[in-house]
Design a protein around this motif. Structure first.
Motif, short mmCIF file in Angstrom:
data_model
loop_
_atom_site.label_atom_id
_atom_site.label_comp_id
_atom_site.label_asym_id
_atom_site.label_seq_id
_atom_site.Cartn_x
_atom_site.Cartn_y
_atom_site.Cartn_z
N VAL A 53 -56.80 -33.80 4.52
CA VAL A 53 -57.27 -33.04 5.67
C VAL A 53 -58.03 -33.97 6.61
N HIS A 54 -57.72 -33.88 7.89
CA HIS A 54 -58.33 -34.72 8.92
C HIS A 54 -59.83 -34.48 8.99
N GLY A 55 -60.60 -35.54 9.09
CA GLY A 55 -62.05 -35.43 9.17
C GLY A 55 -62.54 -34.62 10.35
N GLY A 56 -61.76 -34.56 11.42
CA GLY A 56 -62.15 -33.80 12.59
C GLY A 56 -62.27 -32.30 12.30
N ILE A 57 -61.51 -31.81 11.33
CA ILE A 57 -61.63 -30.41 10.94
C ILE A 57 -63.01 -30.16 10.35
N LEU A 58 -63.42 -31.06 9.46
CA LEU A 58 -64.75 -30.94 8.85
C LEU A 58 -65.84 -31.04 9.91
N ASP A 63 -70.17 -28.57 13.18
CA ASP A 63 -70.77 -28.32 14.49
C ASP A 63 -70.88 -26.82 14.75
N ARG A 64 -69.84 -26.09 14.45
CA ARG A 64 -69.85 -24.65 14.71
C ARG A 64 -70.84 -23.92 13.80
N ALA A 65 -70.84 -24.23 12.50
CA ALA A 65 -71.72 -23.53 11.57
C ALA A 65 -73.20 -23.80 11.90
N ARG A 99 -65.84 -24.80 2.59
CA ARG A 99 -66.95 -23.88 2.87
C ARG A 99 -68.12 -24.70 3.42
N ILE A 100 -68.68 -24.27 4.55
CA ILE A 100 -69.78 -24.98 5.21
C ILE A 100 -71.05 -24.13 5.12
N ARG A 101 -72.14 -24.77 4.71
CA ARG A 101 -73.44 -24.10 4.62
C ARG A 101 -74.43 -24.83 5.54
N PRO A 102 -74.95 -24.14 6.57
CA PRO A 102 -75.95 -24.75 7.45
C PRO A 102 -77.37 -24.59 6.91
#
Length: 136
Positions: A53-58, A63-65, A99-102
């Motif tokens: 998976v491309h790092g830009g997705i991460l 950034d969004r979260a 899964r992203i946790r801010p």
């Protein structure tokens, strides 16, 4: 059972969004301890030249979260990403759910400092730190 249905059964809901993040695939959200987590089921279109998976997705999800969390902390105020550093800790494969946790590290009037953690299942695959600056 499909991965989409499994996410819904775990309390995730599809985030309907017409901005950039809504164009990278089905993004999901759910409330978590004091924040809203984001997740995405990675697809073949997300892969880089090496097949991961491309790092830009991460980076986009971080950034969004984190930005969304800042907006929730300061309703009615405008903030923009001033800086963001991302560490890619492990490979993410197509088909994985990220899964992203801010996490807030410091909340100020003119700047909010955030940390983000990315997981595939229980394995941390990335970490980010960012500064969001108030726009007046």
């Amino acid at each position: 059972m499909s991965t989409h249905q499994a996410l819904l059964d775990e309390g995730w809901r599809v985030l309907h969004d017409e901005t950039f993040i809504g164009h990278i695939g089905s993004v999901y959200t759910r409330p978590a301890e004091g924040c809203a987590e984001l997740a995405i089921l990675t697809l073949p279109v997300h892969r880089n030249m090496s097949g991961a998976v491309h790092g830009g997705i991460l980076m986009s999800l971080f950034d969004r979260a984190m930005g969304r969390h800042v907006r929730d902390l300061h309703p009615g105020e405008r903030f923009a990403t001033g800086s963001m550093t991302v560490e890619f800790l492990r490979r993410v494969d197509v088909g994985d759910v990220i899964r992203i946790r801010p996490i807030v590290t410091k909340d100020g009037r003119r700047a909010v400092f955030m940390r983000g953690e990315a997981y595939v299942e229980e394995r941390m695959v990335g970490a980010a730190s960012a500064t969001f600056l108030a726009i007046h």
